[in-house]
Design a protein around this motif. Structure first.
Motif, short mmCIF file in Angstrom:
data_model
loop_
_atom_site.label_atom_id
_atom_site.label_comp_id
_atom_site.label_asym_id
_atom_site.label_seq_id
_atom_site.Cartn_x
_atom_site.Cartn_y
_atom_site.Cartn_z
N GLY A 38 0.81 -1.20 0.00
CA GLY A 38 0.00 0.00 0.00
C GLY A 38 0.85 1.26 0.00
N ALA A 39 1.96 1.25 0.77
CA ALA A 39 2.86 2.40 0.82
C ALA A 39 3.59 2.58 -0.50
CB ALA A 39 3.86 2.25 1.96
N TRP A 40 3.96 1.48 -1.11
CA TRP A 40 4.66 1.56 -2.41
C TRP A 40 3.76 2.21 -3.47
CZ3 TRP A 40 8.12 2.17 -5.84
CH2 TRP A 40 7.95 1.75 -7.16
N HIS A 41 2.50 1.78 -3.53
CA HIS A 41 1.58 2.36 -4.50
C HIS A 41 1.31 3.83 -4.22
CE1 HIS A 41 0.87 -1.33 -6.64
NE2 HIS A 41 0.44 -1.96 -5.54
N LEU A 42 1.32 4.20 -2.94
CA LEU A 42 1.04 5.58 -2.57
C LEU A 42 2.23 6.49 -2.83
CD1 LEU A 42 -0.68 7.79 -1.19
CD2 LEU A 42 0.23 6.97 1.00
N LEU A 43 3.42 6.07 -2.36
CA LEU A 43 4.60 6.94 -2.40
C LEU A 43 5.41 6.79 -3.69
CD1 LEU A 43 5.82 6.37 1.26
CD2 LEU A 43 4.44 8.25 0.41
N GLN A 44 5.32 5.60 -4.32
CA GLN A 44 6.14 5.33 -5.51
C GLN A 44 7.61 5.63 -5.23
OE1 GLN A 44 4.92 4.16 -8.81
NE2 GLN A 44 3.40 3.56 -7.29
#
Length: 358
Positions: A38-44
């Motif tokens: 979820g953090a990866w998709h949000l922060l890229q």
């Protein structure tokens, strides 16, 4: 925290079913050690890159404070157009960040903007009315068009504000003991005048008792019933529209029927919800070709019924008849329905507003 510790946390979050949530572990230097999907998709932002690269100054300061002094902190951050409340907690050698999406407040038309538009429309209509009657001239037609367009804009803003208020009562409402029979007679008379003025040939009839005293919002009911009548009148094939009022068994029933072709049941929910996302231009053309009224009409009427503790019902459409019924109880008490707003500018007549769509 080392990478192994980050992997263990990653595994723990996965076991807890929190992979879709946005958790990030950063080192004492602020570099990303581990993060959920979820953090990866949000922060890229890939691991070993600095978290500070994607945050504004308040966020960077909050994280640095926790990394330096320990404890916990929080800040608000906007990413990809969405606002998050970010919690920061100290770890043994770094910090844990959790990005929690905030509940977005429902969209509302800013009251100041709404007042400015209504004020401007009032001035425009006042100026139009100050002009002398010019007969059948180009100038007279232009002034009529300006007045009608101004009324339509006001109507749209009024209904939109009421719909955007969700379960709250709209502004500019008074609850009072009202003779609905007299109101219905006035509505039919004004509708006949509007149709005659616009060259619309239609038979308008009323069936109502001599008197029907109930507590209600007269203004809201006028808006709702005129919505139903104008929906019928906007269909060129309709030549007969009937309004009926009944009061029995503790219920008040206002019905509007017409001799049109009826409404496709598959289209009814779209009409009730009012706004529908049209995926492509071809489907939009198809909706337009059907010439079926949609938008603020029926959703507004349904909302008015709800504000009166009632409901909007439609009889199963037949080939040559459509009937909508607005039903609400007759035991509403004005003392329990307290509203704080005043009235609309007296210059703008409610009948003119609602009939402006014809």
């Amino acid at each position: 925290m080392n990478t192994q510790g980050g992997d263990l946390l990653h595994l723990a979050l996965e076991l807890l079913g929190a992979e879709d949530a946005a958790f990030v572990v950063v080192s004492s230097e602020g570099t990303i050690v581990s993060q959920t999907e979820g953090a990866w998709h949000l922060l890229q932002q890939r691991p070993l890159r600095s978290i500070y690269e994607v945050l504004d100054t308040p966020g960077r300061q909050a994280i640095q404070s926790v990394l330096t002094e320990g404890g916990q902190s929080s800040f608000r951050e906007t990413l990809e157009g969405q606002t998050f409340d970010v919690e920061v907690r100290a770890l043994e050698s770094g910090a844990l960040l959790y990005f929690a999406p905030t509940e977005q407040a429902p969209f509302r038309l800013p009251s100041q903007l709404s007042q400015q538009i209504v004020s401007a429309l009032s001035h425009i209509m006042l100026i139009v009315q100050l002009f002398p009657k010019l007969g059948k001239t180009k100038s007279a037609e232009l002034l009529d068009a300006i007045e009608q367009d101004s009324l339509r804009i006001y109507r749209g803003i009024s209904h939109l504000n009421s719909l955007l208020s969700h379960d709250e009562f709209p502004s500019e409402v008074h609850w009072e003991l009202c003779d609905l029979s007299a109101v219905c007679r006035k509505m039919i008379a004004r509708c006949k005048e509007a149709c005659a003025h616009r060259g619309r040939t239609v038979t308008l009839t009323l069936e109502a008792p001599s008197s029907c005293l109930v507590v209600c919002s007269e203004r809201l009911l006028i808006q709702a019933v005129l919505n139903l009548i104008t929906n019928a009148l906007r269909s060129p094939e309709v030549t007969e529209v009937a309004l009926s009022l009944a009061h029995s068994g503790g219920k008040v029933i206002l019905s509007v029927s017409d001799n049109g072709s009826g409404i496709d049941p598959n289209q009814l929910e779209r009409l009730y919800t009012g706004w529908k996302h049209v995926p492509n231009e071809w489907e939009q053309i198809e909706y337009g070709a059907q010439a079926t009224p949609c938008g603020l009409g029926l959703p507004f009427v349904r909302r008015v019924a709800g504000w009166h503790s009632g409901a909007l019902l439609m009889e199963r459409p037949s080939k040559h008849r459509t009937i909508f019924r607005l039903v609400f109880p007759d035991n509403l008490h004005p003392d329990s329905l307290v509203l704080r707003q005043g009235t609309i500018p007296e210059l703008i007549d409610i009948y003119d507003i609602e009939l402006s769509v014809l």
